[in-house]
Design a protein around this motif. Structure first.
Motif, short mmCIF file in Angstrom:
data_model
loop_
_atom_site.label_atom_id
_atom_site.label_comp_id
_atom_site.label_asym_id
_atom_site.label_seq_id
_atom_site.Cartn_x
_atom_site.Cartn_y
_atom_site.Cartn_z
N SER A 51 18.17 -7.68 7.43
CA SER A 51 19.07 -8.83 7.61
C SER A 51 18.55 -9.65 8.78
O SER A 51 17.78 -9.17 9.61
N ILE A 52 18.99 -10.88 8.85
CA ILE A 52 18.56 -11.72 9.96
C ILE A 52 19.05 -11.18 11.30
O ILE A 52 18.36 -11.29 12.31
N GLU A 53 20.21 -10.56 11.30
CA GLU A 53 20.70 -9.96 12.54
C GLU A 53 19.76 -8.86 13.03
O GLU A 53 19.49 -8.75 14.24
N GLU A 54 19.25 -8.05 12.10
CA GLU A 54 18.30 -6.99 12.47
C GLU A 54 16.99 -7.59 12.98
O GLU A 54 16.41 -7.10 13.95
N ILE A 55 16.54 -8.65 12.33
CA ILE A 55 15.29 -9.29 12.72
C ILE A 55 15.41 -9.89 14.12
O ILE A 55 14.53 -9.70 14.96
N VAL A 56 16.49 -10.60 14.37
CA VAL A 56 16.69 -11.21 15.69
C VAL A 56 16.79 -10.13 16.76
O VAL A 56 16.20 -10.26 17.84
N ALA A 57 17.49 -9.05 16.47
CA ALA A 57 17.62 -7.96 17.44
C ALA A 57 16.24 -7.37 17.78
O ALA A 57 16.00 -6.99 18.93
N LYS A 58 15.33 -7.35 16.82
CA LYS A 58 13.99 -6.81 17.05
C LYS A 58 13.05 -7.78 17.75
O LYS A 58 12.12 -7.35 18.42
N THR A 59 13.26 -9.08 17.57
CA THR A 59 12.23 -10.04 17.97
C THR A 59 12.63 -11.01 19.07
O THR A 59 11.75 -11.66 19.64
N TRP A 60 13.89 -11.13 19.37
CA TRP A 60 14.33 -12.13 20.35
C TRP A 60 14.66 -11.48 21.69
O TRP A 60 15.15 -10.36 21.75
N ASP A 69 11.31 -14.18 4.75
CA ASP A 69 11.40 -14.77 3.42
C ASP A 69 12.49 -15.84 3.39
O ASP A 69 13.23 -16.02 4.37
N ILE A 70 12.58 -16.54 2.29
CA ILE A 70 13.51 -17.67 2.20
C ILE A 70 14.96 -17.19 2.27
O ILE A 70 15.80 -17.87 2.86
N ARG A 71 15.27 -16.02 1.73
CA ARG A 71 16.63 -15.48 1.88
C ARG A 71 16.95 -15.33 3.37
O ARG A 71 17.99 -15.75 3.85
N GLN A 72 16.04 -14.72 4.11
CA GLN A 72 16.24 -14.51 5.54
C GLN A 72 16.30 -15.85 6.28
O GLN A 72 17.04 -15.98 7.25
N ARG A 73 15.56 -16.85 5.80
CA ARG A 73 15.58 -18.17 6.44
C ARG A 73 16.95 -18.82 6.26
O ARG A 73 17.48 -19.41 7.20
N PHE A 74 17.52 -18.72 5.07
CA PHE A 74 18.89 -19.22 4.86
C PHE A 74 19.87 -18.47 5.75
O PHE A 74 20.75 -19.07 6.36
N GLU A 75 19.71 -17.14 5.81
CA GLU A 75 20.58 -16.34 6.69
C GLU A 75 20.41 -16.79 8.14
O GLU A 75 21.38 -16.82 8.89
N PHE A 112 23.21 -17.87 10.86
CA PHE A 112 23.24 -17.11 12.11
C PHE A 112 23.06 -18.05 13.31
O PHE A 112 23.77 -17.95 14.31
N HIS A 113 22.10 -18.95 13.21
CA HIS A 113 21.75 -19.84 14.31
C HIS A 113 22.90 -20.80 14.64
O HIS A 113 23.22 -21.02 15.81
N ILE A 114 23.53 -21.34 13.62
CA ILE A 114 24.69 -22.21 13.85
C ILE A 114 25.79 -21.42 14.53
O ILE A 114 26.38 -21.89 15.51
N ASP A 115 26.07 -20.23 14.04
CA ASP A 115 27.13 -19.41 14.65
C ASP A 115 26.78 -19.02 16.08
O ASP A 115 27.65 -18.96 16.95
N ARG A 116 25.51 -18.77 16.35
CA ARG A 116 25.07 -18.43 17.71
C ARG A 116 25.39 -19.59 18.67
O ARG A 116 25.91 -19.38 19.77
#
Length: 178
Positions: free
Chosen positions: A83-92, A150-156, A160-164
């Protein structure tokens, strides 16, 4: 509802939450900064515009390249299935610096940036009409901080970014002088 439409509706819902919040503020409130190094509401909104505009353009480019039979991505999909939340937690880091292309730089009235951000829904909907569910995980669009997603994650990510940034605006609101 197909997956593309569902993802787009989630972005729309996040955008509406954000815009409903910033449109309640006066111009003075939207311009207020607690310190010089903190973005105000206008900065957050301008940043969201540039970041999303670039992301939508990037997704269109990836889709067009794929339709022309061009290689889109070569390399390991290090975030496959996350999920994008998992990706952000790993990379940001806890406080990231926006890439220059997405940084606020023009300023101006909140009404302009709110309308500009809202207008991106037209571009997103048009992309959604071109994109098929089976392309969501096969098309790769590199994120400047998180890498290949991927594009699914990009939409996610858009949601996520707007909510952040909505959370950042809420924090600003809670500290604004009365």
């Amino acid at each position: 509802m197909n997956q593309v439409k569902k993802l787009i509706s989630e972005v729309l819902a996040a955008r509406n939450r954000y815009l409903d919040t910033v449109r309640q503020l006066s111009e003075a409130q939207a311009q207020w900064k607690p310190s010089p190094d903190v973005w105000n509401v206008v900065d957050n909104t301008e940043h969201l515009y540039w970041a999303e505009h670039g992301a939508i353009l990037g997704m269109w480019k990836v889709l067009q390249a794929a339709r022309e039979g061009k290689k889109i991505w070569e390399g390991e999909m290090i975030h496959k299935g996350l999920s994008i939340e998992e990706i952000v937690a790993k990379t940001w880091k806890s406080k990231e610096i926006a890439p220059a292309i997405a940084a606020p730089r023009l300023g101006g009235p909140i009404g302009f940036w709110a309308a500009s951000l809202e207008s991106l829904q037209v571009e997103l909907n048009a992309l959604g009409h071109e994109l098929h569910d089976d392309e969501l995980e096969s098309l790769i669009h590199r994120h400047p901080i998180s890498g290949p997603i991927d594009i699914r994650q990009r939409f996610e990510f858009l949601r996520f970014h707007i909510d952040r940034h909505l959370n950042q605006v809420e924090e600003l609101k809670s500290n604004m002088p009365v």
